[in-house]
Design a protein around this motif. Sequence first.
Motif, mmCIF file in Angstrom:
data_model
loop_
_atom_site.group_PDB
_atom_site.id
_atom_site.type_symbol
_atom_site.label_atom_id
_atom_site.label_comp_id
_atom_site.label_asym_id
_atom_site.label_seq_id
_atom_site.Cartn_x
_atom_site.Cartn_y
_atom_site.Cartn_z
ATOM 1 N N ALA A 155 9.779 40.921 -51.737
ATOM 2 C CA ALA A 155 8.427 40.367 -51.773
ATOM 3 C C ALA A 155 8.470 38.955 -51.209
ATOM 4 N N GLY A 156 7.354 38.517 -50.643
ATOM 5 C CA GLY A 156 7.343 37.174 -50.082
ATOM 6 C C GLY A 156 5.952 36.676 -49.816
ATOM 7 N N ALA A 157 5.894 35.455 -49.318
ATOM 8 C CA ALA A 157 4.605 34.812 -49.100
ATOM 9 C C ALA A 157 4.022 35.119 -47.728
ATOM 10 N N TYR A 158 4.887 35.401 -46.750
ATOM 11 C CA TYR A 158 4.413 35.529 -45.376
ATOM 12 C C TYR A 158 4.942 36.830 -44.780
ATOM 13 N N GLY A 159 3.998 37.709 -44.363
ATOM 14 C CA GLY A 159 4.372 39.017 -43.864
ATOM 15 C C GLY A 159 4.264 39.139 -42.364
ATOM 16 N N LEU A 160 5.020 40.097 -41.811
ATOM 17 C CA LEU A 160 5.024 40.372 -40.383
ATOM 18 C C LEU A 160 4.866 41.871 -40.162
ATOM 19 N N THR A 161 4.261 42.207 -39.059
ATOM 20 C CA THR A 161 4.129 43.608 -38.685
ATOM 21 C C THR A 161 4.547 43.783 -37.235
ATOM 22 N N THR A 162 4.969 44.997 -36.884
ATOM 23 C CA THR A 162 5.406 45.271 -35.522
ATOM 24 C C THR A 162 5.074 46.708 -35.164
ATOM 25 N N GLU A 163 4.914 46.952 -33.885
ATOM 26 C CA GLU A 163 4.676 48.309 -33.411
ATOM 27 C C GLU A 163 5.897 48.894 -32.719
ATOM 28 N N ASN A 164 6.816 48.015 -32.271
ATOM 29 C CA ASN A 164 7.914 48.519 -31.444
ATOM 30 C C ASN A 164 9.234 47.773 -31.643
ATOM 31 N N ILE A 165 9.322 46.915 -32.650
ATOM 32 C CA ILE A 165 10.504 46.101 -32.953
ATOM 33 C C ILE A 165 10.738 45.002 -31.908
ATOM 34 N N GLN A 166 9.999 45.019 -30.819
ATOM 35 C CA GLN A 166 10.162 44.005 -29.785
ATOM 36 C C GLN A 166 9.344 42.757 -30.077
ATOM 37 N N CYS A 167 8.275 42.896 -30.855
ATOM 38 C CA CYS A 167 7.357 41.779 -31.094
ATOM 39 C C CYS A 167 6.831 41.860 -32.518
ATOM 40 N N PHE A 168 6.894 40.745 -33.229
ATOM 41 C CA PHE A 168 6.410 40.682 -34.605
ATOM 42 C C PHE A 168 5.255 39.685 -34.684
ATOM 43 N N GLU B 40 2.223 37.879 -37.446
ATOM 44 C CA GLU B 40 1.842 37.644 -38.835
ATOM 45 C C GLU B 40 0.698 38.572 -39.237
ATOM 46 N N THR B 41 0.676 38.925 -40.502
ATOM 47 C CA THR B 41 -0.365 39.814 -41.003
ATOM 48 C C THR B 41 -0.821 39.349 -42.378
ATOM 49 N N ASP B 42 -2.098 39.630 -42.672
ATOM 50 C CA ASP B 42 -2.644 39.357 -44.001
ATOM 51 C C ASP B 42 -2.529 40.574 -44.907
ATOM 52 N N GLY B 43 -1.988 41.674 -44.358
ATOM 53 C CA GLY B 43 -1.887 42.892 -45.148
ATOM 54 C C GLY B 43 -0.827 42.797 -46.226
ATOM 55 N N VAL C 221 6.649 43.962 -49.449
ATOM 56 C CA VAL C 221 5.277 43.662 -49.856
ATOM 57 C C VAL C 221 5.030 42.160 -49.788
ATOM 58 N N ARG C 222 3.900 41.810 -49.197
ATOM 59 C CA ARG C 222 3.470 40.405 -49.193
ATOM 60 C C ARG C 222 2.674 40.130 -50.459
ATOM 61 N N ALA C 223 3.090 39.121 -51.192
ATOM 62 C CA ALA C 223 2.373 38.720 -52.405
ATOM 63 C C ALA C 223 1.314 37.692 -52.007
ATOM 64 N N PRO C 224 0.032 38.016 -52.123
ATOM 65 C CA PRO C 224 -1.011 37.110 -51.616
ATOM 66 C C PRO C 224 -1.269 35.931 -52.555
ATOM 67 N N ASP C 225 -1.793 34.870 -51.953
ATOM 68 C CA ASP C 225 -2.329 33.726 -52.708
ATOM 69 C C ASP C 225 -1.296 33.082 -53.626
ATOM 70 N N LEU C 226 -0.067 32.995 -53.180
ATOM 71 C CA LEU C 226 0.927 32.281 -53.982
ATOM 72 C C LEU C 226 0.628 30.782 -53.919
ATOM 73 N N PRO D 193 -3.506 45.715 -38.862
ATOM 74 C CA PRO D 193 -4.080 44.794 -37.866
ATOM 75 C C PRO D 193 -3.407 43.433 -37.942
ATOM 76 N N PRO D 194 -2.960 42.884 -36.824
ATOM 77 C CA PRO D 194 -2.312 41.569 -36.855
ATOM 78 C C PRO D 194 -3.302 40.466 -37.184
ATOM 79 N N ALA D 195 -2.736 39.379 -37.749
ATOM 80 C CA ALA D 195 -3.600 38.275 -38.154
ATOM 81 C C ALA D 195 -3.339 37.009 -37.368
ATOM 82 N N GLY D 196 -2.240 36.953 -36.626
ATOM 83 C CA GLY D 196 -2.004 35.657 -35.984
ATOM 84 C C GLY D 196 -0.877 35.679 -34.988
ATOM 85 N N ARG D 197 -0.086 34.622 -35.020
ATOM 86 C CA ARG D 197 0.862 34.321 -33.958
ATOM 87 C C ARG D 197 2.099 35.221 -34.037
#
Length: 722
Positions: free
Chosen positions: A598-611, A613-616, A666-671, A716-720
């Motif tokens: 678990a952590g504060a900041y999550g990442l998502t990827t579609e192909n392992i080549q690019c990650f 940030e996500t709010d999911g 899992v991303r733990a929100p609002d820490l 859905p991605p949220a950022g950089r």
Amino acid sequence: MMQISLFNTLTRTIEPFTPRDRSAVLMYTCGPTVYRSVHIGNLRTYLMADWLRRALARAGHTVRQVVNITDVGHMRQEQLDQGEDKVVAAALAAGQTAGEIAAFYTDTFHQDLARLGITPAAVYPRASDHVPEMITIIKHLIARGHAYLADENVYFDVASFADYGALSGNVHGEGLEEGVRVTADPHKRDPRDFALWKAAEPGRTLQWPSPWGPGFPGWHIECSAMARKHLGEALDLHTGGVDNIFPHHEDERAQSEAASGGRFVRHWVHGQHLLVDGLKMAKSTGNAYTLDDLVSRGYDPVAFRYLCMSAHYRHRMNFTFAALRAAQQGLAHLRERVRLTPARAEPAWSEPWLTAFDAALADDLNVPAALGVVWKMLHAPGNEQAKVAALLDVDAVLGLGLGDVRPCEPPPAITELLQQRDTLRSRGDYDPSDRLRGRIEGEGYRLLDTREGPRLAPRDQPLPASDVTRSQDVPSLLDQPDTVAATIGLVVGNALDDLRRCVERVLRWCAGESMELFVVDNGSTDGSRQWLDERAAVEPRLRVLHTDHDLGEGAGRNAVLKQARGAMVVLVDTSIELSGNPLPALRQTLAESDVGLAGAYGLTTENIQCFEETDGREVDALEGYLLAIRRSVVRDVGLMDEKYRFYRNLDIDYSFQVRERGFRLVRAPDLPLIMHPHRIWNSMSEEQRDALSKKNFNRFLHRWRERTDLIRTPAPPAGRHH
């Protein structure tokens, strides 16, 4: 006269050394490029040259040594703008001229040599003062058909010099571009050709007038010009590191012999690489230590000189702080021996030992064997005063400065106790005199009775702390039961302000928790050690582990995972400031048995080549600024990959390691936390960031490229990008 034999890089054999002119040995040593402090690998090479020079003096030779100072740039302007010419880049960054920055690091170089006891050279010529001499040689090479002009640049024609490659064995110039760190030059007739003079492009800072237009000298012509001016066209010795052999010394030899028509150097002597913990030194690895780095950790500079005597100059040497600590201890023993015992020569006793010492030196400058002779002599039966006299004799070569060691001059109170003890001993009152000895030695002295009277030596100065040297030395507690609900772990390296902020907020906001705070001080030299020790003395929840150098981010975090005693382990970067207690939310997130991380900041990827940030909530990877894991999961998943010395992408690698074992992330929100700028990231140039990040990401891809089955359904991605 002792006959010294040396390995000649040119002939690849050990040969008797005989100078052309017995009145003086002409010796040239490649000096530093003065854009930053030289590292200990460079200094080992200068120590090799110093021992060679001292050995030649012991053999009866007079040595004239020249050590150049390179203070001109070689790259083109577009590379200067990217910060690749280090003299200019350093000047621009400091708001100074190239001359000012070069002067500063030239002074630093001389200070380092003095601290190591290296004998000053006869001349330290600066390249910037010898441009006219370089132009003269270049003109001569053109006239002799060994160089050609192309678009205001002058190149050496390698094909015109039949013996090219004899020094290095690199006849065809393989690896040339890597050696000179430039892209292919379209003006060259042959890729092996090298620049003697480069035209100055618009905006060029360092440039000089020449018959071919304004420009600057090539890398190699500098040494040829300075050696020729201060030593002549034919040298007896040329020294440097093995990294100089190609292309620098190969090209230097070619242009010098092509210009003179005769042999340039009779004997080429090269010192091997110095490794650190088995790794090549590099800024990116964080192990390119300077002498100041050693001093800041409590080491005597001369201890490094002593350490370098333990490996033959033609062998790779592996530097560790544990070995340096042992070297400092050995040096202290020699100094104490000199301080406690007056020297009295006994030639008949010492001659066999001195003969063995000289024989070791004569055999390809075998300083380790010579040092071994010294220790055998000191441990052999014999008069202690004769041993010290012989030790001072051979130190003219070893260069440990033992002749400067003086008897201890105690304060008046100790002197009075010595006088009282002497009176008691003269009366035969040995019991009270022994009690006085105890009092004297209890004040921090060693006492030795000699024929000249009692002699004192201060007790050995405390050695630097015996900290963890290797990650393998950190004991694992993973097989032991949990003792607290949570361990919060920090890895810190020279970021005292961030450390204070992070530690104080953790202790404040988690005050009511069953927890411990475990901090790995990863080789800090900025006061973090002292602050942590003082804080731990009054804070029972704080535990500290010190390492003697930067073990790398992966190894530092593994030390936390191995030493943690909490059911939940929370890894926190010192750029994080807690604004509340995050432990309940993290504990709740990890309560689901199939959640591994678990952590504060999550990442998502579609192909392992690019990650990205996500709010999911469900994520493919978690960023390492704040990560929580059950200790039981660590036992299952294992530790982090310690090849990740830099922190970037270590987190996604470990995320996939956890995913591979079937756990969700899992991303733990609002820490309750605030992220501050990352100290390490912001201390680097954009080029350094890109290079280190790419290196780590390539390591990640090599391991996980085919494991697309570990990717969850993308959110859905949220950022950089990560």
